[in-house]
Design a protein around this motif. Structure first.
Motif, PDB file in Angstrom:
ATOM      1  N   LYS A 194       0.832  -1.200   0.000  1.00 33.28           N
ATOM      2  CA  LYS A 194       0.000   0.000   0.000  1.00 33.28           C
ATOM      3  C   LYS A 194       0.870   1.255   0.000  1.00 33.28           C
ATOM      4  CE  LYS A 194      -3.855  -0.018   2.414  1.00 33.28           C
ATOM      5  NZ  LYS A 194      -4.829  -0.152   3.522  1.00 33.28           N
ATOM      6  N   ASP A 253       2.458   1.774  -3.431  1.00 30.26           N
ATOM      7  CA  ASP A 253       1.448   2.247  -4.384  1.00 30.26           C
ATOM      8  C   ASP A 253       1.186   3.739  -4.204  1.00 30.26           C
ATOM      9  OD1 ASP A 253       1.096  -0.158  -5.655  1.00 30.26           O
ATOM     10  OD2 ASP A 253      -0.636  -0.770  -4.474  1.00 30.26           O
ATOM     11  N   HIS A 254       1.065   4.180  -2.949  1.00 35.20           N
ATOM     12  CA  HIS A 254       0.879   5.606  -2.663  1.00 35.20           C
ATOM     13  C   HIS A 254       2.062   6.412  -3.195  1.00 35.20           C
ATOM     14  CE1 HIS A 254      -2.759   6.115  -0.250  1.00 35.20           C
ATOM     15  NE2 HIS A 254      -2.483   4.982   0.371  1.00 35.20           N
ATOM     16  N   ASP A 262      -1.773  10.061 -14.664  1.00 35.12           N
ATOM     17  CA  ASP A 262      -1.923   9.565 -13.299  1.00 35.12           C
ATOM     18  C   ASP A 262      -2.260   8.079 -13.273  1.00 35.12           C
ATOM     19  OD1 ASP A 262      -5.333  10.853 -12.713  1.00 35.12           O
ATOM     20  OD2 ASP A 262      -4.443   9.708 -14.360  1.00 35.12           O
ATOM     21  N   TYR A 283      -4.300  -0.826  -2.391  1.00 35.90           N
ATOM     22  CA  TYR A 283      -4.603   0.594  -2.533  1.00 35.90           C
ATOM     23  C   TYR A 283      -5.303   0.827  -3.869  1.00 35.90           C
ATOM     24  CZ  TYR A 283      -3.859   5.558  -3.413  1.00 35.90           C
ATOM     25  OH  TYR A 283      -4.034   6.878  -3.711  1.00 35.90           O
ATOM     26  N   ARG A 284      -6.462   1.481  -3.833  1.00 33.30           N
ATOM     27  CA  ARG A 284      -7.238   1.746  -5.053  1.00 33.30           C
ATOM     28  C   ARG A 284      -6.697   3.004  -5.722  1.00 33.30           C
ATOM     29  NH1 ARG A 284      -8.697  -2.701  -2.843  1.00 33.30           N
ATOM     30  NH2 ARG A 284     -10.867  -3.389  -2.973  1.00 33.30           N
ATOM     31  N   SER A 285      -5.700   2.831  -6.563  1.00 27.45           N
ATOM     32  CA  SER A 285      -5.063   3.952  -7.244  1.00 27.45           C
ATOM     33  C   SER A 285      -6.010   4.548  -8.281  1.00 27.45           C
ATOM     34  CB  SER A 285      -3.787   3.491  -7.935  1.00 27.45           C
ATOM     35  OG  SER A 285      -4.113   2.602  -8.997  1.00 27.45           O
ATOM     36  N   ALA A 286      -5.627   5.718  -8.801  1.00 27.43           N
ATOM     37  CA  ALA A 286      -6.406   6.338  -9.868  1.00 27.43           C
ATOM     38  C   ALA A 286      -6.476   5.419 -11.084  1.00 27.43           C
ATOM     39  CB  ALA A 286      -5.796   7.680 -10.247  1.00 27.43           C
ATOM     40  N   ARG A 320       4.194   5.697  -5.593  1.00 28.49           N
ATOM     41  CA  ARG A 320       4.246   5.748  -7.053  1.00 28.49           C
ATOM     42  C   ARG A 320       3.236   6.738  -7.611  1.00 28.49           C
ATOM     43  NH1 ARG A 320       4.789  -0.805  -7.658  1.00 28.49           N
ATOM     44  NH2 ARG A 320       7.076  -0.909  -7.527  1.00 28.49           N
ATOM     45  N   GLU A 321       2.051   6.783  -7.011  1.00 25.75           N
ATOM     46  CA  GLU A 321       1.051   7.734  -7.486  1.00 25.75           C
ATOM     47  C   GLU A 321       1.496   9.167  -7.201  1.00 25.75           C
ATOM     48  OE1 GLU A 321      -3.700   7.717  -7.755  1.00 25.75           O
ATOM     49  OE2 GLU A 321      -2.949   7.699  -5.700  1.00 25.75           O
ATOM     50  N   SER A 354       4.058  10.123  -9.759  1.00 24.04           N
ATOM     51  CA  SER A 354       3.422  10.431 -11.033  1.00 24.04           C
ATOM     52  C   SER A 354       2.867  11.850 -11.026  1.00 24.04           C
ATOM     53  CB  SER A 354       2.303   9.420 -11.317  1.00 24.04           C
ATOM     54  OG  SER A 354       1.637   9.706 -12.519  1.00 24.04           O
ATOM     55  N   ASP A 393      -2.685  -6.222  -9.902  1.00 19.55           N
ATOM     56  CA  ASP A 393      -3.450  -5.144  -9.277  1.00 19.55           C
ATOM     57  C   ASP A 393      -4.932  -5.472  -9.244  1.00 19.55           C
ATOM     58  OD1 ASP A 393      -1.211  -3.497  -8.891  1.00 19.55           O
ATOM     59  OD2 ASP A 393      -1.333  -2.746 -10.949  1.00 19.55           O
TER      60      ASP A 393
END
Length: 302
Positions: A72, A75-76, A89, A277-280, A78-79, A82, A142
């Motif tokens: 998680k 993932d945060h 994104d 983690y629910r990324s964009a 990396r977003e 970006s 993912d």
């Protein structure tokens, strides 16, 4: 802060590959540097994340717990990266799809998605339902797109679209003129089916549960095209998703059969790890798939 994001990346790569050399190769670094970084991480907190046997690594219980939280956090990060770079994104998105979805739906889905998000890095893994479920559970993917319902305590299973299976035969088969199967026909047929563990087989078994133990299963094959070829060769009766059969029905070499009293309807599902983690990118992929419903219905009724 006593750890770095690079240490967490090495930890997660080692957990994925169960090998420090493969982790180092993935991260474009030397094996000695990766090994030293992992040892330093463990030493800093006086803990052990892996059980080691020679060159093989296997996550222990503590490692499994911390892996979820590390996934998680990365993932945060990396977003956020970006966003700093002011690129798309979406970033990297690893998608798993079962065979029917992967071979007949996912490629046009990805092609259209890439037109809208040209900077996105999409990785696709096509396998049967059991394999996709295992990889999502293990954070190797993912998100998964699967056929048939699954009850997994670690996963969110989200309905996507309705689908249905179709029983079919060779155009020269005696049942082709009849256009349907009676209960006697069902019991007398030689069936050519997907392998156990696939979503298609799960739906077929449920639809036929009242007579399942009496069926003659001549072949169990992993690939839909192999099943269609076997039915074309008049080796038996098949049952596959409508998505996979529209072209063959249009050509006329295969013929659909009605099977009264048996329900072959099912749903296609998204699956995600509950701790993922629910990324964009994930959210936009799900929205994109939902907008694709019209094309799915078109394929299924073709």
């Amino acid at each position: 802060m006593k750890y770095t994001l690079r240490q967490l990346e090495i930890f997660l790569a080692a957990a994925h590959h169960q090998s420090i050399s493969k982790a180092a190769q993935e991260l474009a670094m030397s094996q000695s540097a990766a090994s030293e970084s992992l040892r330093t991480l463990e030493a800093q907190f006086d803990l052990q994340l892996f059980d080691r046997a020679g060159k093989s690594l296997r996550l222990n219980d503590l490692g499994k717990q911390l892996r979820v939280r590390a996934e998680k956090l990365i993932d945060h990060a990396r977003e956020l990266e970006s966003g700093f770079q002011q690129h798309s994104d979406i970033g990297r998105l690893t998608i798993g799809a079962t065979l029917s979805i992967g071979n007949y739906l996912t490629i046009p889905l990805i092609a259209e998605f890439m037109k809208q998000h040209p900077s996105a890095d999409i990785q696709l893994d096509v396998a049967n339902t059991s394999s996709i479920v295992a990889k999502v559970r293990n954070f190797d993917l993912d998100i998964g797109l699967i056929e048939g319902e699954r009850h997994e305590p670690d996963l969110d299973v989200i309905p996507w679209q309705e689908d249905h299976l179709v029983v079919f035969c060779n155009a020269d088969h005696p049942l082709a003129q009849k256009g349907m199967m009676t209960e006697e026909d069902i019991l007398n047929a030689s069936w050519i089916l997907r392998e156990p563990g696939s979503g298609t087989r799960q739906t077929f078994d449920w639809a036929m549960h009242t007579v399942l133990s009496q069926l003659t299963i001549a072949l169990e094959l992993q690939h839909t095209e192999a099943i269609k070829r076997a039915v074309e060769a008049n080796l038996g009766i098949g049952c596959l998703s409508a998505l996979t059969l529209s072209d063959a029905f249009r050509r006329g070499n295969l013929v659909p059969l009605d099977v009264p009293g048996h329900n072959f309807r099912r749903f296609l599902y998204f699956i995600l790890h509950k701790e993922k983690y629910r990324s964009a990118g994930i959210s936009q992929w799900i929205d994109h798939c939902r907008r694709f419903q019209g094309h799915i219905n078109e394929l299924g009724s073709g």
